[in-house]
Write a protein that holds these residues in place. Sequence first.
Motif: not given
Length: 587
Positions: A514-516, A523-529
Amino acid sequence: MMGIGNPIFFLFSFFIAAVILMYFFRKQYRDQVVPSNLLWEEVMKEWQASPWFHRLQKNLLLLLQVLILLFLMIALVKPYTFNEMAKKDHLVILLDTSASMNAVVNNRSHFEEAKEDIQSLVEGTDGKVTLLGVGKSVTTIVSEETNDRVVLNGLKNLPLSNDNEDMEKAIHLGEALAIGSESIIHIFSDSMGKDDFTEELTSPIQVHNLLTNPVNVSLTSFGVERLGSSYQGVAVIENQSEVSLKGHLAIYDEKNEISSVGLTLDPGEETVVPLSDLSYSPIYKAVIDFNDDYMEDNSLSSIQAASKPAIHVIGEINPFLLKGFQSIGVDVKTIEEDQMEPGDEIILTSKEKWQHLSVGSPAMIVPARSKESTPLTHGIKATNEDPLLKHVDLEKVYVDKVSSIQIKNLQSVATGDSIPLIQKGEVNGQKLVLLNLHLNESDFPLHPGFPIFLYNSYQFLSENHGFLGYYQPGEERTLPLSGDKWDIYSTEGEYVKEWNGEGVFKAPEAPGVYQAIRDDDMKYFSVVLDDREKQLSEGTSFSLEPTKGMKNEESKSIPQALTEWFLILAILLLFIEWEVYRRGNRI
């Protein structure tokens, strides 16, 4: 088996006896001589035309009135039976909302199949229903609800949480809710086994596992790093099925596919796929395609940025600062000036050494030990609403001497005797925090706000870094972001939500990058299982009887009241009696 709830109401049988006695003392006819019996002959002819009805009618009203009183008395007595087919009057339903419930069963997700089965279960019971959604936290959807529409509406609106389920906590809660009633717990999950129940049970449990013979290939790990001037990576893929599967692994940059590898995996095989000579991209995405039953573990991303930059210390720095940063989980390293290289690190040094650095990086500047100091005669005036001083009470801090480092274009957030004690801002595009306090001349390190100040400073200095870190679905955490609001988008450009920059940030439920975005800042961040949600295994349904606090067999049946049926019969007979009386025939 039958029983009686209020036997005292059998005393109302005296009313039935009274009605019967009234008929014994009804009006009697006597013999009378009359001039003619022509009228009576006509009446007799009419009576004989339908003899069965009139003879029956003679006592029909008496019979109906006695039956009405009898049924009313029985209704007051409250008779009941034990219905062995409806042993449980409270269903406690635990529905797994974890990511693995997305696995496909009969061309539908396991989650949708479970909802359909729960709907049939709810519609087939007359008792109370409690529905719990089980993810990382346990959510009560409805509690002891008797209205099926309310239960089914809550079930319909229950979403997947995509995190890992805490079923042990949910079972404890379910058994607590079942205390004091005849209850049964229904668990709808993907692969629970009898070995998962290690404690004594106080209620019967029925486990519904719909996932049989799953076919799944999981991308368990993926990463890319820079080696010299090139980028290399590795992907780990596991075949969790009982059959051989063919597919391929594709690597994408921000927009296009840059690499692809064909694979054949034997049952239970885990393979490591090396990836070399990758062109630079801020984001790499690995996707596998094996036509399996579970899509959520088929992709992973690697972002080329540090989420928690280290602090590089140059020169002699007060040990309170070093220990303080280490206490909040920051990697602190002491290096020489000539070892400094371009990167994502934050510099902690004095002004003199910072001015001689050729590498631009965010920095915290503190007075050198030999720097002249000025006594502070008045207290500290702080701008407490500034994020740098959030939850920090500087007005209670004692400061004996301060320095007077001057750097242009910085904003003062705390002053003393018109001297800027704490400043922040940007110089040449790099964030700076200036601390004009001599910590050995102050009790600031002894205050609880000192590590909070260091944390706030670290968050401010690391804002320019393009990666905010890895999150699990729905995870709540403080983000190192400031400003009025940030818009959250997926990498496909889909708008997700808005975050106002205050309080904790809740990550999206769906895995992905995702991008904020705020104005031109992204800025990027990632949602992982969770790694446990990348394992798909077979499960079969089973039931367990309680092993603690067993009750006798009779107590497992609940009384089924018959009162309403006798009331209905009494009302029906009342209408029949009214119709008979309306005909105007005498008894």
